[in-house]
Write an enzyme that holds these catalytic residues in place. Structure first.
Site, short mmCIF file in Angstrom:
data_model
loop_
_atom_site.label_atom_id
_atom_site.label_comp_id
_atom_site.label_asym_id
_atom_site.label_seq_id
_atom_site.Cartn_x
_atom_site.Cartn_y
_atom_site.Cartn_z
N PHE A 165 0.46 -0.90 0.55
CA PHE A 165 0.37 -0.02 0.04
C PHE A 165 0.81 1.63 -0.33
O PHE A 165 0.11 2.58 -0.23
CB PHE A 165 -0.99 0.02 1.40
N LYS A 189 -0.84 -7.58 -9.35
CA LYS A 189 -1.35 -6.95 -8.02
C LYS A 189 -1.09 -5.86 -6.98
O LYS A 189 -0.63 -6.38 -6.41
CB LYS A 189 -1.84 -8.76 -7.20
N SER A 242 5.58 -6.69 3.49
CA SER A 242 5.61 -6.87 4.71
C SER A 242 6.62 -8.70 4.99
O SER A 242 6.13 -8.92 4.07
CB SER A 242 4.74 -7.43 6.20
N CYS A 297 9.41 1.67 3.64
CA CYS A 297 10.53 0.87 4.26
C CYS A 297 11.28 1.18 4.39
O CYS A 297 12.86 0.05 5.09
CB CYS A 297 10.33 0.04 2.87
N GLU A 398 7.78 -4.21 13.08
CA GLU A 398 8.06 -2.91 12.46
C GLU A 398 7.11 -2.08 13.10
O GLU A 398 5.58 -2.38 11.93
CB GLU A 398 7.97 -3.50 10.85
P1 NAD Z 1 1.71 -6.57 2.87
O1 NAD Z 1 2.83 -7.32 3.09
O2 NAD Z 1 0.39 -6.30 4.10
O3 NAD Z 1 0.62 -6.46 1.89
C1 NAD Z 1 1.37 -6.77 0.76
C2 NAD Z 1 0.50 -7.32 -0.97
O4 NAD Z 1 0.62 -8.93 -0.59
C3 NAD Z 1 -0.45 -6.37 -0.79
O5 NAD Z 1 -0.71 -6.67 -2.71
C4 NAD Z 1 -1.26 -7.55 -0.25
O6 NAD Z 1 -2.52 -7.46 -1.06
C5 NAD Z 1 -0.45 -9.35 -0.18
N1 NAD Z 1 -1.18 -9.83 0.94
C6 NAD Z 1 -1.48 -8.79 2.47
N2 NAD Z 1 -1.75 -10.59 3.32
C7 NAD Z 1 -1.84 -11.22 2.49
C8 NAD Z 1 -1.25 -13.03 2.80
N3 NAD Z 1 -1.98 -13.40 3.41
N4 NAD Z 1 -1.17 -13.99 1.57
C9 NAD Z 1 -1.19 -13.06 0.22
N5 NAD Z 1 -0.97 -12.15 0.07
C10 NAD Z 1 -0.88 -11.23 1.06
O7 NAD Z 1 1.69 -4.96 3.00
P2 NAD Z 1 1.39 -3.77 3.04
O8 NAD Z 1 1.33 -3.16 4.94
O9 NAD Z 1 1.00 -3.50 1.74
O10 NAD Z 1 2.70 -2.96 2.75
C11 NAD Z 1 3.27 -2.68 3.99
C12 NAD Z 1 4.35 -3.63 4.32
O11 NAD Z 1 5.53 -3.43 3.09
C13 NAD Z 1 5.88 -3.01 4.92
O12 NAD Z 1 6.09 -4.40 6.07
C14 NAD Z 1 6.87 -2.66 4.37
O13 NAD Z 1 8.36 -3.03 5.19
C15 NAD Z 1 7.09 -3.27 3.01
N6 NAD Z 1 7.46 -2.61 2.04
C16 NAD Z 1 9.28 -3.31 1.41
C17 NAD Z 1 9.51 -2.16 0.65
C18 NAD Z 1 11.02 -3.09 0.52
O14 NAD Z 1 11.18 -2.73 -0.70
N7 NAD Z 1 11.57 -3.78 1.16
C19 NAD Z 1 9.10 -1.41 0.02
C20 NAD Z 1 7.40 -1.11 0.91
C21 NAD Z 1 7.38 -1.89 1.65
#
Ligand code: NAD
Length: 513
Positions: A165, A189, A242, A297, A398
């Protein structure tokens, strides 16, 4: 169920009022699965739209379109693909304010921050415009007598990107710029929390001349993600999100024989040595800790103050906090917006209580912000917590919000050990005037991206982005040269053109000498 705030509101490219749908085969496809999710305006707390959640068969339809579009897209000459990439780059630049408005409306980040995100995404499109150069292979003339050997890089086929997000425009651009330039077709997605930017980008790509089926968007949740991971026609998956989900994506995708790069969460430390310029370090800490409400992140999560720098540094940060202007994106003076959801805001605020209970000192409490108390939006002011230690929840988790923690250590060695013992290894920074100490730090530290007097060291597009340890699962970092490597595979050709009548049978193993 809460009412939709504006029933006539259209998502970018949605023919259905109040709905955000899929983009399959070059057009909007309204979901028929009967599953949906709410999309909020974080600044007002209102439910503004619903987003369709794709079923397995809707993901299958997108993959079928992408598969059908692949042969012609990969056969398109490099110069024609580059033309299209140039046009995408120009259209994104030209329409950056409209795209930024989608980010502000659904993520909550203020316009200046949204435009910054788009600018960094544009760098990836610009890099991808150099694809003819990037795809140049190697050629060895006369590897054996009359024999030449050369390498070409070819696209993988249909590839998918699953995005978080917090960067609804930039992270998709990290992925699709290189993937499309390399000749793949793409399924995106996006996060279900702020899905409109992906549909707006899809429209711009179509306008730029991307053929139908080359770029598709399926909205949704775990059902769509699992359908992607299990689909036999998807060759590779890029993920950003995440750590627990990144690990799941990596394990499930690779088990299905896919190439996977899965970037996870972070806990970025900023070490401040006693010789650092206090004002510079305090400015950097405030900018990198609270920018985008800490939902980056690469945000600085914890300051590691070495020796006697701690007291003046905490004072300098504290003195700056009242000047951070928190407000909705519609307020031109706002520098920091709300958090993405109420649930997330409340979780972040919870660390203030747990830290106090666990013995830390709450120097500034973001719940004192009037907007936190009076607005329906998901606001939280800036918070500063001192004397944090490794056992506290505020350090172990985090937080992903506008909460800066300060840890106090006596020596440089203790500071580096903290960073290296942490399970995450995304970004880290050191603030010092001592070049030798900085150089030693870059040598010693276990993290993928290092800043020296730079708090958010996001690599420029011609390097690649990626952390170490639990911040990345897979071998290759994202975008840049490693992105090209990820989205292509090597083919090595050994060739000769002997004169007719010069051949003979030889059952021995082919030799070069
Ligand atoms: P998230 O892991 O909740 O969601 C990421 C994606 O995975 C979304 O498209 C979501 O729909 C999908 N998803 C969520 N739960 C799922 C499940 N149980 N099974 C399958 N798919 C699922 O992350 P978020 O809250 O959208 O984003 C924030 C996180 O992303 C933070 O932890 C941040 O550090 C990380 N992030 C990392 C980077 C990097 O480059 N390392 C960059 C941006 C964000």
């Amino acid at each position: 169920m809460t009412q939709v705030a504006d029933p006539t509101a259209r998502s970018a490219a949605s023919p259905a009022p109040g709905r955000i749908s899929h983009w399959i085969g070059g057009r909007v496809v309204v979901g028929t699965a009967g599953r949906e999710g709410p999309v909020f305006d974080p600044a007002t707390g209102t439910l503004t739209r619903y987003v369709d959640f794709a079923s397995v068969s809707e993901v299958g339809a997108a993959v079928a379109e992408a598969k059908a579009a692949f042969p012609a897209w990969r056969a398109l000459s490099l110069s024609k693909r580059t033309d299209i990439l140039f046009r995408i780059r120009n259209l994104v630049e030209q329409h950056r304010h409209e795209l930024a408005a989608h980010l502000t409306a659904e993520h909550g980040k203020v316009p200046s921050d949204a435009l910054g995100e788009i600018a960094r995404g544009l760098e990836n499109l610009e890099f991808a415009c150099g694809i003819p150069n990037l795809l140049k292979g190697g050629f060895s003339e006369q590897a054996s007598t009359g024999v030449d050997v050369y390498q070409i890089r070819q696209p993988l086929g249909v590839v998918a990107g699953i995005t978080p997000f917090n960067f609804p425009a930039m992270v998709p651009m990290w992925m699709f710029a290189t993937a499309l330039a390399s000749g793949n077709t793409f399924i995106l997605k996006p996060s279900e929390k702020d899905p409109s930017a992906s549909m707006y980008l899809a429209e711009l790509l179509r306008e730029a001349g991307v053929p139908d089926g080359v770029f598709n968007v399926v909205q949704g949740d775990k059902v769509a993600v699992d359908a992607i991971l299990e689909h036999p026609d998807i060759a590779a998956v890029s993920f950003v999100g995440s750590t627990p989900i990144a690990r799941y994506i990596y394990e499930t995708g690779t088990r299905q024989g896919k190439r996977v790069q899965a970037l996870g969460g972070a806990k970025n430390h900023m070490i401040v040595l006693p010789d650092a310029d206090i004002d510079m370090a305090a400015d950097a800490a405030v900018s990198a800790g609270y920018g985008s409400a800490g939902e980056r992140c690469m945000a600085i999560a914890t300051i590691v103050a070495v020796g006697d720098v701690a007291d003046p540094l905490v004072e300098a940060i504290k003195a700056r906090l009242p000047r951070v202007k928190v407000g909705p994106g519609s307020d031109p003076s706002a520098e920091m917006g709300p958090l993405v959801t109420k649930q997330h805001r409340d979780k972040v605020a919870g660390y203030l209580d747990s830290s106090a209970k666990q013995g830390a000192t709450v120097v500034a409490d973001g719940r004192e912000l009037p907007l936190y108390q009076e607005s329906e939006g998901f606001f939280l002011g800036v918070s500063l917590i001192d004397n944090v230690t490794t056992e506290m929840d505020a350090y172990r988790d985090e937080i992903f919000g506008p909460v800066l923690t300060v840890m106090r250590v006596k020596t440089y060695e203790e500071a580096v050990a903290l960073v290296n013992d942490n399970p995450y290894g995304n970004g880290t920074a050191i603030f010092t005037r001592d070049g030798g100490a900085a150089r030693q730090f870059q040598f010693d530290v276990d993290a993928g991206m290092v800043g020296i007097n730079v708090p958010i060291p996001v690599p420029v597009a011609y390097y690649s982005f990626g952390g170490w340890k639990n911040s990345l699962f897979g071998d290759l970092h994202m975008y840049g040269p490693e992105g090209v490597q990820f989205y292509t595979r090597a083919k090595i050709v050994t060739s000769r053109w002997p004169d007719p009548g010069t051949s003979k049978i030889d059952l021995g193993f082919p030799r070069t000498r």
